[in-house]
Design an enzyme around this catalytic site. Structure first.
Site, PDB file in Angstrom:
ATOM      1  N   GLY A 408       0.627  -1.265   0.074  1.00  0.00           N
ATOM      2  CA  GLY A 408       0.012  -0.039  -0.149  1.00  0.00           C
ATOM      3  C   GLY A 408       0.888   1.238   0.098  1.00  0.00           C
ATOM      4  O   GLY A 408       0.419   2.360  -0.272  1.00  0.00           O
ATOM      5  N   ALA A 409       2.079   1.048   0.565  1.00  0.00           N
ATOM      6  CA  ALA A 409       3.142   2.302   0.634  1.00  0.00           C
ATOM      7  C   ALA A 409       3.392   2.704  -0.859  1.00  0.00           C
ATOM      8  O   ALA A 409       3.590   3.854  -0.842  1.00  0.00           O
ATOM      9  CB  ALA A 409       4.299   1.923   1.593  1.00  0.00           C
TER      10      ALA A 409
END
Ligand code: HXC
Length: 518
Positions: A408-409
């Site tokens: 997700g980062a």
């Protein structure tokens, strides 16, 4: 006008009476506490002789009900006006603790409101110097109404003119919410504190003994609550900090930040950058060194240094132009994103976007911090704020992936898909759905369970994964990033890339406002 006549003498008499406010005894009282007087603070902040005071002669409207003492000084405990800081127009109000504890009564509030309205109408930054016991108890609801009107104007001005609060004494009760609504909060150590309810109330309600410092001192707000963006040893340095931060801002949202010649070579080749990221992916390094090497010499002005240090944010100059920097800090918690760093980054990005300050993202992030505490405290909604802020921002946005960009980062840290204009990566970049260890544990669960030496096998799989999957070339070949660059060329690349974006324009869908997950 006859200067020996009555009219002129009356005028001079009035000015003499006004001087009561600058009573040396009262100034001494402030100095004894390690504080400056309201007017001394203004003098330090503004260019010489540029300050023009307004409403100096207004008198208090506090009714004499026999309850509490009423101070007869002119001005009702606040000095307001405008002046120049480095030649640029700025509005100010500065509370005078010597007049009824800097408390906010009707007239005091009206003066602040006047200056807020002027600053907004003219399109100039506003600074509040806070030294106040909060709502003036003797004036009851009138004080509360005054605060509410001030808060309303803070909100109307948000994103239109920069608003800065400097806490230089108590900020108690209502006095805390205006600063909380402004863009940046400065505090002086040991002499300033902020709390909604003071130690006495805490003792009465919760039977807990707590000191002013423990409850709401500068260190607490810089490190724990994140309310204070900057803390300084003393008032003088806090005010210097205010001058410095203003140099990065335009006067309002319709202008661009001012250009300042920093005398730094444009085409600096930075060999040192090649050596900064260690070959061992688990070895930390200091991202602030990366920032310093890329930007103009000594131009970095870090924001919220002590809060969530796993994310570094701050203003800098690149070829003389102001930028906002958002950088994961591998030195702290491996640069992981957690709740506090998401909040810190999101608010900063929204400020930059409001005031036309381009954003540079330096990425090295293993992902979001796992665990019960983070999940239960809402990492989902808080992490979403960072995603929202990046995606919503329409200023030029560039990312450099230095090392890890997992899961997700990858999406959150200004990926191309959420509007990154240029996304570069260094050859050391690792881009994948998750880190090698996690990935091979899932993909080779059975093989690892049946292996004679599972740890050894896991290491082998992880090395292969890092080389074959988690490299920047797959992302480059498929267009998910724009280019894998030599770290030494980063400054050159960024300057050129930001230049191409100077006329960037994004049409936003018509709406009242988005609904950031608060
Ligand atoms: C009227 C006040 C005052 C107030 C202080 N003074 N606060 N007068 N209204 N809110 C006066 C004192 O009576 C005193 O007057 C002088 O200011 C200096 O105060 P001291 O207490 O002697 O100073 P110090 O020891 O330094 O303590 C400062 C202080 C303390 C910590 C700020 O005064 C204090 O606790 N004040 C009340 C803080 C508070 O609870 N405010 C919340 C109000 S409610 P003399 O005549 O003796 O010099 C509120 C709700 C708004 O604000 C909500 C909006 C969302």
């Amino acid at each position: 006008m006859d200067i020996n006549g009555k009219i002129y003498k009356d005028f001079l008499n009035r000015i003499e009476r006004f001087k009561v406010q600058n009573d040396p005894d009262k100034i001494k009282k402030q100095h004894a506490k390690g504080k400056l007087h309201a007017r001394e603070r203004i003098a330090l902040l503004f260019d010489k002789d540029s300050f023009e005071e307004l409403d100096a002669f207004v008198t208090s409207a506090t009714p004499d009900t026999g309850f509490g003492k009423i101070d007869e000084a002119f001005g009702d405990g606040v000095v307001i006006g405008h002046g120049r800081i480095n030649g640029r127009l700025v509005y100010i109000y500065s509370q005078d603790f010597n007049v009824m504890g800097g408390s906010l009564g009707t007239v005091h509030a009206k003066k602040i409101i006047k200056i807020q309205d002027l600053a907004l109408r003219v399109g100039a930054p506003i600074i509040g110097l806070i030294d106040s016991g909060g709502a003036r108890i003797q004036e009851g609801v009138a004080s509360l109404s005054g605060y509410a009107s001030i808060f309303h104007r803070n909100i109307q001005s948000s994103g239109v003119i920069p608003q800065i609060s400097v806490i230089l004494g108590p900020a108690a009760g209502g006095a805390v919410y205006s600063p909380a609504l402004t863009d940046f909060v400065f505090m002086a150590k040991k002499t300033s504190y902020m709390f909604v309810t003071g130690p006495n109330v805490v003792k009465e309600v919760l039977n807990e003994e707590v000191s002013f410092e423990e409850l709401g001192g500068a260190e607490v707000h810089a490190r724990k609550s994140g309310v204070a963006n900057f803390i300084y040893e003393d008032e003088e340095n806090a005010l210097l900090g205010v001058k410095k931060i203003l140099s990065f801002f335009p006067s309002n949202n319709l202008e661009n930040p001012p250009y300042i010649d920093t005398n730094t070579k444009r085409d600096k080749n930075i060999d040192k950058l090649r050596a900064i990221v260690p070959d061992d992916p688990n070895k930390p390094y200091d991202v602030k060194k990366v920032i310093e090497l890329i930007i103009d010499t000594e131009s970095f002005f870090e924001v919220s240094e002590h809060f969530a240090p796993n994310l570094v944010i701050g203003f800098a100059r690149l070829n003389g132009k102001a930028i906002g920097v958002v950088a994961n800090q591998p030195k702290v918690l491996a640069g992981v994103l957690d709740i506090n760093s998401s909040l810190k980054g999101a608010r900063f990005i929204r400020f930059c976007d409001s005031f036309n300050i381009p954003i540079l993202t330096l990425e090295d992030v293993p992902g979001f911090l796992p665990g019960l505490d983070q999940e239960h405290s809402g990492i989902i909604k808080h992490g979403a704020k960072l995603l929202f802020a990046y995606s919503e921002a329409s200023v030029p946005k560039i990312t450099v992936i230095m090392r890890k960009s997992y899961g997700g980062a990858f999406c959150v840290m200004n990926s191309k898909n959420i509007g990154g204009d240029y996304n570069f990566a260094w050859p050391t970049a690792e881009i994948a759905v998750m880190g090698p260890e996690g990935a091979v544990s899932i993909l080779y669960k059975k093989e690892l369970q049946n292996a004679e030496d599972p740890e050894k096998l896991k290491k082998e799989f992880a090395t292969r994964y890092r080389q074959e999957v988690a490299n920047p070339y797959i992302a480059d070949e498929k267009g998910y990033i724009d280019e894998v660059i030599d770290p030494a060329d980063t400054r050159k690349k960024l300057i050129t890339a930001f230049e191409t974006l100077e006329n960037k324009h994004v049409d936003q869908p018509a709406r009242k406002h988005g609904n950031i997950p608060l």
